[in-house]
Design a protein around this motif. Structure first.
Motif, PDB file in Angstrom:
ATOM      1  N   CYS A 236      25.402 -13.830 -19.972  1.00  0.00           N
ATOM      2  CA  CYS A 236      24.151 -13.842 -20.253  1.00  0.00           C
ATOM      3  C   CYS A 236      23.456 -12.418 -19.811  1.00  0.00           C
ATOM      4  O   CYS A 236      22.487 -12.157 -20.364  1.00  0.00           O
ATOM      5  CB  CYS A 236      23.344 -15.061 -19.570  1.00  0.00           C
ATOM      6  SG  CYS A 236      23.795 -16.709 -20.352  1.00  0.00           S
TER       7      CYS A 236
ATOM      8  N   ASN B 206      29.687 -17.301 -17.736  1.00  0.00           N
ATOM      9  CA  ASN B 206      28.514 -17.396 -18.342  1.00  0.00           C
ATOM     10  C   ASN B 206      27.374 -16.447 -17.660  1.00  0.00           C
ATOM     11  O   ASN B 206      26.555 -15.910 -18.475  1.00  0.00           O
ATOM     12  CB  ASN B 206      27.870 -18.834 -17.931  1.00  0.00           C
ATOM     13  CG  ASN B 206      26.376 -19.257 -18.184  1.00  0.00           C
ATOM     14  OD1 ASN B 206      26.255 -18.920 -19.157  1.00  0.00           O
ATOM     15  ND2 ASN B 206      25.894 -19.933 -17.529  1.00  0.00           N
TER      16      ASN B 206
ATOM     17  N   PRO C  64      18.544 -18.623 -21.541  1.00  0.00           N
ATOM     18  CA  PRO C  64      19.495 -18.233 -22.834  1.00  0.00           C
ATOM     19  C   PRO C  64      19.823 -19.924 -23.704  1.00  0.00           C
ATOM     20  O   PRO C  64      19.853 -19.667 -24.765  1.00  0.00           O
ATOM     21  CB  PRO C  64      20.808 -18.062 -22.106  1.00  0.00           C
ATOM     22  CG  PRO C  64      20.122 -17.432 -20.754  1.00  0.00           C
ATOM     23  CD  PRO C  64      19.092 -18.260 -20.400  1.00  0.00           C
TER      24      PRO C  64
ATOM     25  N   TRP D 152      13.981 -12.959 -19.583  1.00  0.00           N
ATOM     26  CA  TRP D 152      15.299 -13.007 -20.170  1.00  0.00           C
ATOM     27  C   TRP D 152      15.080 -12.603 -21.595  1.00  0.00           C
ATOM     28  O   TRP D 152      14.073 -13.444 -22.349  1.00  0.00           O
ATOM     29  CB  TRP D 152      16.068 -14.304 -19.829  1.00  0.00           C
ATOM     30  CG  TRP D 152      17.563 -13.990 -20.212  1.00  0.00           C
ATOM     31  CD1 TRP D 152      18.603 -13.518 -19.361  1.00  0.00           C
ATOM     32  CD2 TRP D 152      18.306 -14.243 -21.544  1.00  0.00           C
ATOM     33  NE1 TRP D 152      19.653 -13.637 -20.006  1.00  0.00           N
ATOM     34  CE2 TRP D 152      19.836 -14.019 -21.505  1.00  0.00           C
ATOM     35  CE3 TRP D 152      17.652 -14.895 -22.736  1.00  0.00           C
ATOM     36  CZ2 TRP D 152      20.369 -14.220 -22.603  1.00  0.00           C
ATOM     37  CZ3 TRP D 152      18.617 -15.154 -23.453  1.00  0.00           C
ATOM     38  CH2 TRP D 152      19.862 -14.860 -23.722  1.00  0.00           C
TER      39      TRP D 152
ATOM     40  N   GLY E 233      28.924 -19.120 -21.291  1.00  0.00           N
ATOM     41  CA  GLY E 233      27.958 -18.241 -21.685  1.00  0.00           C
ATOM     42  C   GLY E 233      27.334 -18.679 -23.116  1.00  0.00           C
ATOM     43  O   GLY E 233      28.054 -19.364 -24.002  1.00  0.00           O
ATOM     44  N   LEU E 234      26.231 -17.798 -23.658  1.00  0.00           N
ATOM     45  CA  LEU E 234      25.571 -18.035 -25.001  1.00  0.00           C
ATOM     46  C   LEU E 234      26.690 -17.705 -26.172  1.00  0.00           C
ATOM     47  O   LEU E 234      26.631 -18.262 -27.105  1.00  0.00           O
ATOM     48  CB  LEU E 234      24.448 -17.148 -24.999  1.00  0.00           C
ATOM     49  CG  LEU E 234      23.665 -17.328 -26.306  1.00  0.00           C
ATOM     50  CD1 LEU E 234      22.995 -18.594 -26.495  1.00  0.00           C
ATOM     51  CD2 LEU E 234      22.537 -16.385 -26.275  1.00  0.00           C
TER      52      LEU E 234
ATOM     53  N   TRP F 150      23.889 -10.085 -22.575  1.00  0.00           N
ATOM     54  CA  TRP F 150      22.772 -10.372 -24.017  1.00  0.00           C
ATOM     55  C   TRP F 150      21.474  -9.675 -23.332  1.00  0.00           C
ATOM     56  O   TRP F 150      20.877  -9.084 -24.077  1.00  0.00           O
ATOM     57  CB  TRP F 150      22.773 -11.922 -24.062  1.00  0.00           C
ATOM     58  CG  TRP F 150      23.599 -12.466 -24.979  1.00  0.00           C
ATOM     59  CD1 TRP F 150      24.744 -13.471 -24.516  1.00  0.00           C
ATOM     60  CD2 TRP F 150      23.749 -12.537 -26.577  1.00  0.00           C
ATOM     61  NE1 TRP F 150      25.370 -13.598 -25.575  1.00  0.00           N
ATOM     62  CE2 TRP F 150      24.860 -13.178 -26.791  1.00  0.00           C
ATOM     63  CE3 TRP F 150      23.012 -11.812 -27.486  1.00  0.00           C
ATOM     64  CZ2 TRP F 150      25.105 -13.398 -28.242  1.00  0.00           C
ATOM     65  CZ3 TRP F 150      23.317 -11.894 -28.741  1.00  0.00           C
ATOM     66  CH2 TRP F 150      24.466 -12.796 -29.186  1.00  0.00           C
TER      67      TRP F 150
ATOM     68  N   GLY G 275      21.887 -12.763 -15.658  1.00  0.00           N
ATOM     69  CA  GLY G 275      22.204 -14.008 -15.854  1.00  0.00           C
ATOM     70  C   GLY G 275      22.350 -15.035 -14.786  1.00  0.00           C
ATOM     71  O   GLY G 275      22.758 -14.366 -13.517  1.00  0.00           O
TER      72      GLY G 275
END
Length: 328
Positions: free
Chosen positions: A95, A91, A285, A327, A253-254, A98, A45
Motif C-alpha cells: 500500500c 500489505n 486502499p 492515501w 496488499g491491494l 501504491w 501504508g
C-alpha cells in the motif's frame, strides 16, 4: 546512495470501550505504519498483525525490515509478491508503494490500476459479541444504520440475533461467527438466520474443518474469511462458499486483492470487502475494491476513540473516498 528509504513503526489506537469476538476482546487497535520515501515524497501504508495467523508486532516489523534493501533498489509491487508471503507485512509495504507512485506521478490509484474510482459506499457497522441483552441495547442505539454486522460466538447466537432484530427491525443484518460454530449449529442455526432476515453468514466453521459445507443446504449465503486468503486458495474455497471476504492484511496488499477480486468473479463467488480493526489509512486502499463487492465492511475508524489526521469521512454509515492527503 539509494533513491528510496523504508521506515516502519508501531502505533496503538484506543477503541471505544472494547471490541469482542469469539476469540477474545481488545481495547486498543495495534497497527504498523510503513513509510517509503523517494526524494521529498513519502508513500504510506498500514497493516494490522493478527495472532490468528501467527503474526505479532515484532514478527511483522522483522518481515518489513528484511526487505529494506529490496525497497532501496526500487522493488516493484509485482516483485514484492515474490519476496514476502501474503500477510500484514506485505500489505503495508504494497500500500505504501501504491501511495508513493500516485504521489510521484500525480495520478490516482484508480487510474494506475485501471479500475473505476471509488464513490461513496455504505459500510456495515459492527456490534461486538456480548450477551443477547447487551447486543440488543447496542443495536437499538445503532438502529438507524442500514447494515449491521453481528459478531457471534456459538451457544446463544439465536438469542443474540433475535435481540438485535427486535431492536433494529429495519436494519439489514450480516453475522460473523469467527469459526465458533460446529456442524450441528450449522444445521440448526442456518434456517433460523434466514427467518431473522440475515443476508450473509461469515466463517461459521473453523478453517480446515469446513468440508461439510459442500453437503449442507444453505438458505443464507456463506462467506469465507479465515478460509480465504489469496488466489492460491480460491479453487478449494469456491467449492464450499458463496462469498469471500477480501481483507488486505490477508492478501498481502491491494495488488493481490485486485487479482483475487477478479478471480472470484470468474468463479461466480460474491465479494465482501472487510478489514481488521485499524485507522482510515488501513481502510482507504480497500475502498478501491468496492466496485467488485456486494458488501463493504470498513468501519474500523468508527470503532476507535479517534482517527488519524485527514481520515476518511463518514456520514452515518456512508463512507466517502479518501483524499490524497490520506492515501492515493
Amino acid at each position: 546512495m539509494s533513491k528510496r528509504s523504508l521506515a516502519a513503526r508501531a502505533e496503538s489506537w484506543p477503541i471505544k470501550g472494547s471490541f469482542r469476538i469469539s476469540r477474545g476482546a481488545k481495547t486498543t487497535a495495534e497497527v504498523i505504519i510503513v513509510e517509503i520515501t523517494e526524494g521529498q515524497v513519502t508513500g504510506r501504508g498500514e497493516c494490522v498483525p493478527y495472532a490468528r495467523y501467527g503474526e505479532s508486532i515484532r514478527s511483522v516489523l522483522g518481515q518489513i525490515s528484511s526487505v529494506r534493501a529490496f525497497v532501496a533498489d526500487e522493488l516493484t509491487r509485482d516483485g514484492l509478491l515474490t519476496v514476502l508471503p501474503p500477510g500484514a507485512a506485505r500489505n503495508a509495504i504494497d500500500c505504501a508503494l501504491w501511495d508513493l507512485e500516485a504521489k510521484l506521478t500525480g495520478n490516482s490509484v484508480a487510474k494506475i490500476a485501471g479500475i473505476r474510482a471509488p464513490g461513496p459506499v455504505v459500510t456495515a457497522y459492527t456490534l461486538s459479541l456480548d450477551t443477547p441483552e447487551r447486543m440488543g441495547e447496542a443495536a437499538k442505539a445503532e438502529q438507524h444504520r442500514p447494515l449491521l454486522k453481528l459478531k457471534l460466538g456459538g451457544a446463544g447466537d439465536l438469542e443474540r440475533v433475535a435481540a438485535v432484530r427486535a431492536s433494529a427491525p429495519r436494519a439489514r443484518l450480516i453475522v460473523d461467527a469467527n469459526e465458533a460454530w460446529d456442524a450441528d449449529m450449522m444445521v440448526d442455526y442456518c434456517p433460523r438466520m434466514a427467518d431473522f432476515g440475515v443476508e450473509l453468514i461469515e466463517q461459521p466453521l473453523p478453517a480446515g474443518d469446513d468440508a461439510i459445507l459442500g453437503d449442507i443446504d444453505r438458505p443464507v449465503p456463506i462467506c469465507a474469511d479465515e478460509s480465504a486468503h489469496d488466489t492460491a486458495t480460491l479453487n478449494e474455497v469456491a467449492a464450499l462458499y458463496d462469498f469471500i471476504n477480501i481483507k488486505l492484511d490477508k492478501t498481502g496488499g491491494l495488488t493481490e486483492a485486485l487479482l483475487l477480486a477478479e478471480a472470484a468473479r470468474g468463479y461466480g463467488l460474491g465479494v465482501m470487502v472487510g478489514c481488521m480493526l485499524g485507522t482510515s489509512l488501513g481502510m482507504a486502499p480497500a475502498l478501491y475494491l468496492s466496485s467488485f463487492a456486494r458488501f463493504i465492511d470498513l468501519d474500523g475508524p468508527l470503532l476507535l476513540e479517534k482517527d488519524r489526521e485527514n481520515g476518511l469521512t463518514f456520514d452515518g454509515s456512508i463512507l466517502h473516498p479518501p483524499t490524497s492527503a490520506l492515501w492515493g
